[in-house]
Design a protein around this motif. Structure first.
Motif, mmCIF file in Angstrom:
data_model
loop_
_atom_site.group_PDB
_atom_site.id
_atom_site.type_symbol
_atom_site.label_atom_id
_atom_site.label_comp_id
_atom_site.label_asym_id
_atom_site.label_seq_id
_atom_site.Cartn_x
_atom_site.Cartn_y
_atom_site.Cartn_z
ATOM 1 N N GLY A 1 17.430 -18.534 8.780
ATOM 2 C CA GLY A 1 18.458 -17.578 9.250
ATOM 3 C C GLY A 1 18.855 -16.478 7.895
ATOM 4 N N SER A 2 20.102 -15.972 8.061
ATOM 5 C CA SER A 2 20.441 -15.065 7.148
ATOM 6 C C SER A 2 21.311 -15.750 6.022
ATOM 7 C CB SER A 2 21.521 -13.957 7.810
ATOM 8 O OG SER A 2 22.513 -14.665 8.181
ATOM 9 N N SER A 3 21.424 -17.052 6.104
ATOM 10 C CA SER A 3 21.988 -17.897 4.916
ATOM 11 C C SER A 3 21.417 -19.434 5.150
ATOM 12 C CB SER A 3 23.359 -18.054 4.860
ATOM 13 O OG SER A 3 23.741 -18.426 6.202
ATOM 14 N N GLY A 4 21.721 -20.261 4.167
ATOM 15 C CA GLY A 4 21.300 -21.670 4.258
ATOM 16 C C GLY A 4 19.941 -21.839 3.550
ATOM 17 N N PRO A 5 19.152 -22.899 3.710
ATOM 18 C CA PRO A 5 18.165 -23.317 2.661
ATOM 19 C C PRO A 5 16.916 -22.343 2.751
ATOM 20 C CG PRO A 5 18.303 -24.636 4.724
ATOM 21 C CD PRO A 5 19.357 -23.849 4.707
ATOM 22 N N VAL A 6 16.516 -21.577 4.027
ATOM 23 C CA VAL A 6 16.004 -20.770 4.025
ATOM 24 C C VAL A 6 16.282 -19.200 4.729
ATOM 25 C CG1 VAL A 6 13.557 -20.126 5.131
ATOM 26 C CG2 VAL A 6 13.900 -22.469 4.534
ATOM 27 N N ILE A 7 16.136 -18.189 3.955
ATOM 28 C CA ILE A 7 16.829 -17.011 4.251
ATOM 29 C C ILE A 7 15.712 -16.104 4.521
ATOM 30 C CG2 ILE A 7 18.310 -15.268 3.575
ATOM 31 C CD1 ILE A 7 19.365 -17.519 1.288
ATOM 32 N N GLU A 8 15.838 -15.509 5.440
ATOM 33 C CA GLU A 8 14.885 -14.339 6.174
ATOM 34 C C GLU A 8 15.704 -13.258 6.142
ATOM 35 O OE1 GLU A 8 12.111 -13.236 10.117
ATOM 36 O OE2 GLU A 8 13.536 -15.038 10.234
ATOM 37 N N THR A 9 15.116 -12.387 5.008
ATOM 38 C CA THR A 9 15.800 -11.020 4.936
ATOM 39 C C THR A 9 15.553 -9.865 5.784
ATOM 40 O OG1 THR A 9 14.493 -9.997 3.276
ATOM 41 C CG2 THR A 9 16.194 -11.857 2.420
ATOM 42 N N GLY A 10 13.982 -9.760 6.396
ATOM 43 C CA GLY A 10 13.696 -8.540 6.780
ATOM 44 C C GLY A 10 13.257 -7.647 5.588
ATOM 45 N N PRO A 11 13.098 -6.105 5.968
ATOM 46 C CA PRO A 11 12.721 -5.571 4.853
ATOM 47 C C PRO A 11 14.121 -5.303 3.908
ATOM 48 C CG PRO A 11 12.225 -4.389 7.006
ATOM 49 C CD PRO A 11 13.084 -5.822 7.325
ATOM 50 N N VAL A 12 13.855 -5.053 2.562
ATOM 51 C CA VAL A 12 15.025 -5.182 1.675
ATOM 52 C C VAL A 12 14.948 -3.817 0.975
ATOM 53 C CG1 VAL A 12 15.547 -5.967 -0.453
ATOM 54 C CG2 VAL A 12 14.643 -7.390 1.302
ATOM 55 N N GLY B 1 0.888 -1.293 0.061
ATOM 56 C CA GLY B 1 -0.157 -0.085 -0.015
ATOM 57 C C GLY B 1 0.893 1.300 -0.093
ATOM 58 N N VAL B 2 1.961 1.226 0.502
ATOM 59 C CA VAL B 2 3.079 2.382 0.871
ATOM 60 C C VAL B 2 3.561 2.507 -0.861
ATOM 61 C CG1 VAL B 2 4.877 3.476 2.037
ATOM 62 C CG2 VAL B 2 3.326 1.978 3.392
ATOM 63 N N ALA B 3 3.987 1.532 -1.182
ATOM 64 C CA ALA B 3 4.741 1.561 -2.498
ATOM 65 C C ALA B 3 3.626 2.127 -3.524
ATOM 66 C CB ALA B 3 5.278 0.197 -3.057
ATOM 67 N N HIS B 4 2.251 1.747 -3.465
ATOM 68 C CA HIS B 4 1.269 2.083 -4.388
ATOM 69 C C HIS B 4 1.215 3.570 -4.155
ATOM 70 C CE1 HIS B 4 -2.852 2.201 -6.416
ATOM 71 N NE2 HIS B 4 -2.940 3.019 -5.380
ATOM 72 N N CYS B 5 1.074 4.182 -2.864
ATOM 73 C CA CYS B 5 0.686 5.449 -2.529
ATOM 74 C C CYS B 5 2.082 6.348 -3.337
ATOM 75 C CB CYS B 5 0.561 5.744 -1.237
ATOM 76 S SG CYS B 5 -0.070 7.246 -0.540
ATOM 77 N N PRO C 1 3.175 8.542 9.149
ATOM 78 C CA PRO C 1 3.929 8.762 10.279
ATOM 79 C C PRO C 1 5.178 8.099 10.442
ATOM 80 C CG PRO C 1 1.566 7.798 10.596
ATOM 81 C CD PRO C 1 1.923 7.888 8.998
ATOM 82 N N ASP C 2 6.098 8.813 10.867
ATOM 83 C CA ASP C 2 7.526 8.148 10.862
ATOM 84 C C ASP C 2 8.222 8.361 12.110
ATOM 85 O OD1 ASP C 2 10.135 7.593 10.004
ATOM 86 O OD2 ASP C 2 10.285 9.369 9.201
ATOM 87 N N PRO C 3 8.005 7.412 13.055
ATOM 88 C CA PRO C 3 8.709 7.325 14.561
ATOM 89 C C PRO C 3 9.997 7.217 14.271
ATOM 90 C CG PRO C 3 7.703 5.192 14.043
ATOM 91 C CD PRO C 3 7.131 5.903 12.959
ATOM 92 N N SER C 4 10.591 6.600 13.075
ATOM 93 C CA SER C 4 12.311 6.525 13.231
ATOM 94 C C SER C 4 12.746 7.822 12.713
ATOM 95 C CB SER C 4 12.579 5.265 12.267
ATOM 96 O OG SER C 4 12.252 5.825 10.803
ATOM 97 N N GLY C 5 12.038 8.738 12.063
ATOM 98 C CA GLY C 5 12.539 9.802 11.700
ATOM 99 C C GLY C 5 13.524 9.826 10.371
ATOM 100 N N ARG C 6 13.538 8.559 9.944
ATOM 101 C CA ARG C 6 14.472 8.056 8.648
ATOM 102 C C ARG C 6 13.719 8.307 7.305
ATOM 103 N NH1 ARG C 6 15.828 3.702 12.059
ATOM 104 N NH2 ARG C 6 14.348 2.471 10.968
ATOM 105 N N GLY C 7 12.432 8.643 7.207
ATOM 106 C CA GLY C 7 11.763 8.874 6.084
ATOM 107 C C GLY C 7 11.261 7.767 5.317
ATOM 108 N N PHE C 8 11.011 7.703 4.136
ATOM 109 C CA PHE C 8 10.288 6.611 3.632
ATOM 110 C C PHE C 8 11.446 5.667 3.162
ATOM 111 C CE2 PHE C 8 6.950 9.531 3.272
ATOM 112 C CZ PHE C 8 5.593 8.823 3.127
ATOM 113 N N PHE C 9 11.076 4.554 2.623
ATOM 114 C CA PHE C 9 11.994 3.274 2.382
ATOM 115 C C PHE C 9 12.715 3.598 1.025
ATOM 116 C CE2 PHE C 9 7.919 2.099 0.108
ATOM 117 C CZ PHE C 9 8.575 1.685 -0.907
ATOM 118 N N ARG C 10 12.000 4.393 0.084
ATOM 119 C CA ARG C 10 12.851 4.802 -1.019
ATOM 120 C C ARG C 10 12.917 6.340 -1.075
ATOM 121 N NH1 ARG C 10 9.865 5.878 -5.659
ATOM 122 N NH2 ARG C 10 7.653 5.226 -5.662
#
Length: 391
Positions: free
Chosen positions: A261-272, A18-22, A41-50
């Motif tokens: 994990g961060s490597s291996g057969p299943v990798i969980e990246t978190g926000p990219v 929804g944010v990407a669409h906006c 709303p931006d509690p981190s103060g870092r701005g938008f993801f792009r």
């Protein structure tokens, strides 16, 4: 219609559909000669993801330690504090993309600070918490005009609220998402320790409506035939609490001997980072997106634009904008069916056909056309401005 000043409100600065669409919609509206300003709303103060080619406002937001109700209430109040003066409300059109912004605008309407607002319904959640359900309903019932990104949700709005919503669709930036390999591809492959594959990409983190459990079960079956297969679970930033479902997913991974994990057969990246997403699509052999509930599925168009075959649910909204041959359709509650589609996506002849059809389908969805539909929808909702008088 002459140039409008449009305030678009979304729920966060994180990389969610929804944010990407906006952001992309606002950029396209600016390209049509309007001034579209995205707020979040931006509690981190870092701005938008792009970085965005449109004005953006990071709304001051407080840190919340309570539950989801506390979080939503706080974000509504953050918006009310920001738009608490007539000067901050100097826009012709107010457009909320979620219940948080919608509730803030409904209150501003009752305070006579704005004349009304437009509300886009990307999808409807089935909230167990009554207060969250009430906020969702109010954001829809108080809107002057309702928009949806797919026809299925216009029908749901009609059934649940007796209201008419207009379908405005979605788009994809074919300049950013393209199939041509780039240097960043190898960087992304190295960052996540991706091997020869096959690589299965899932976007959205561990979330029930994204059907992460079904993807995991299907991937475990694929690994029986392809021992080097890797599952990349990207994203996952959300305002909602998915802790319980995430625990179920990890328990299922453990049963199959597939710890994430961060490597291996299943990798969980978190926000990219947004700049890495095209490369991540390209290095993947397929996008697994058999969602149980989806507003549109913007990542499907992005994957197709990058030449990556997509696996989607044989249900709306995918059946609305994709034809047979554009993607691999599956029963989302049948892991065997999903696993079979994963195997098909690796067959060279099938891959070639899916790449050709998918690219053509993605190219048919432009943000400019989406912005033009919004421009038409804004007609009748804009605040009337007085023309300057001359002596």
């Amino acid at each position: 219609m002459t140039g409008l000043r449009v305030a678009l409100l979304t729920h966060s600065t994180n990389p969610r559909g929804g944010v990407a669409h906006c952001l992309a919609l606002a950029e396209a509206l600016c390209g049509l000669g309007h001034e579209a300003v995205v707020h979040a709303p931006d509690p981190s103060g870092r701005g938008f993801f792009r970085a965005a080619a449109c004005p953006t406002v990071s709304v001051a937001a407080r840190t919340v330690t309570g539950d989801t109700v506390d979080l939503v209430r706080t974000r509504i109040n953050d918006y009310l504090a920001h738009f608490g003066s007539p000067a901050a409300c100097d826009f012709d059109v107010f457009h909320a993309h979620d219940g948080i912004g919608g509730n803030a605008l409904a209150t501003l309407k009752h305070r006579r600070l704005i004349p009304g607002f437009v509300r886009t319904i990307h999808h409807l959640d089935d909230f167990a918490e009554p207060q969250l359900a009430d906020w969702q309903d109010r954001s829809i019932q108080e809107a002057r005009r309702l928009l949806c990104v797919s026809h299925g949700w216009t029908g749901r709005v009609r059934a649940d609220f007796g209201a008419t919503a207009e379908m405005v669709g979605n788009g994809v930036d074919m300049a950013a998402y393209r199939p041509t390999p780039e240097l960043r591809d190898s960087v992304v492959r190295e960052r996540w320790a991706l091997g020869d594959g096959p690589i299965v990409l899932s976007v959205g983190g561990f979330e029930e409506r994204k059907n992460t459990l079904g993807i995991i079960e299907a991937f475990a079956r694929l690994r029986e035939r392809h021992s080097g297969a890797q599952l990349v679970i990207a994203g996952g930033a959300s305002l909602l609490d998915h802790t319980s479902y995430r625990a179920r997913c990890h328990a299922t991974l453990t049963v199959h001997g597939l710890a994430a994990g961060s490597s291996g057969p299943v990798i969980e990246t978190g926000p990219v980072p947004q700049s890495d997403m095209p490369a991540l699509y390209r290095v993947a052999d397929m996008l697994a997106f058999p969602s149980l509930k989806e507003g549109f599925g913007l990542c499907v168009l992005e994957a197709m634009a990058c030449g990556t075959p997509a696996i989607v649910s044989l249900r709306p909204p995918f059946t609305e904008y994709l034809a047979e041959g554009d993607a691999l359709f599956v029963d989302p509650v049948d892991p065997e069916d999903i696993a079979s589609a994963m195997a098909t996506a690796l067959v060279p002849e099938a891959r070639a056909q899916l790449r050709t059809a998918g690219s053509a389908r993605a190219a048919a969805h432009s943000w400019r056309a989406c912005a033009e539909r919004h421009r038409d929808a804004y007609a009748g909702c804009a605040r009337m401005r007085q023309e300057p008088t001359h002596a």
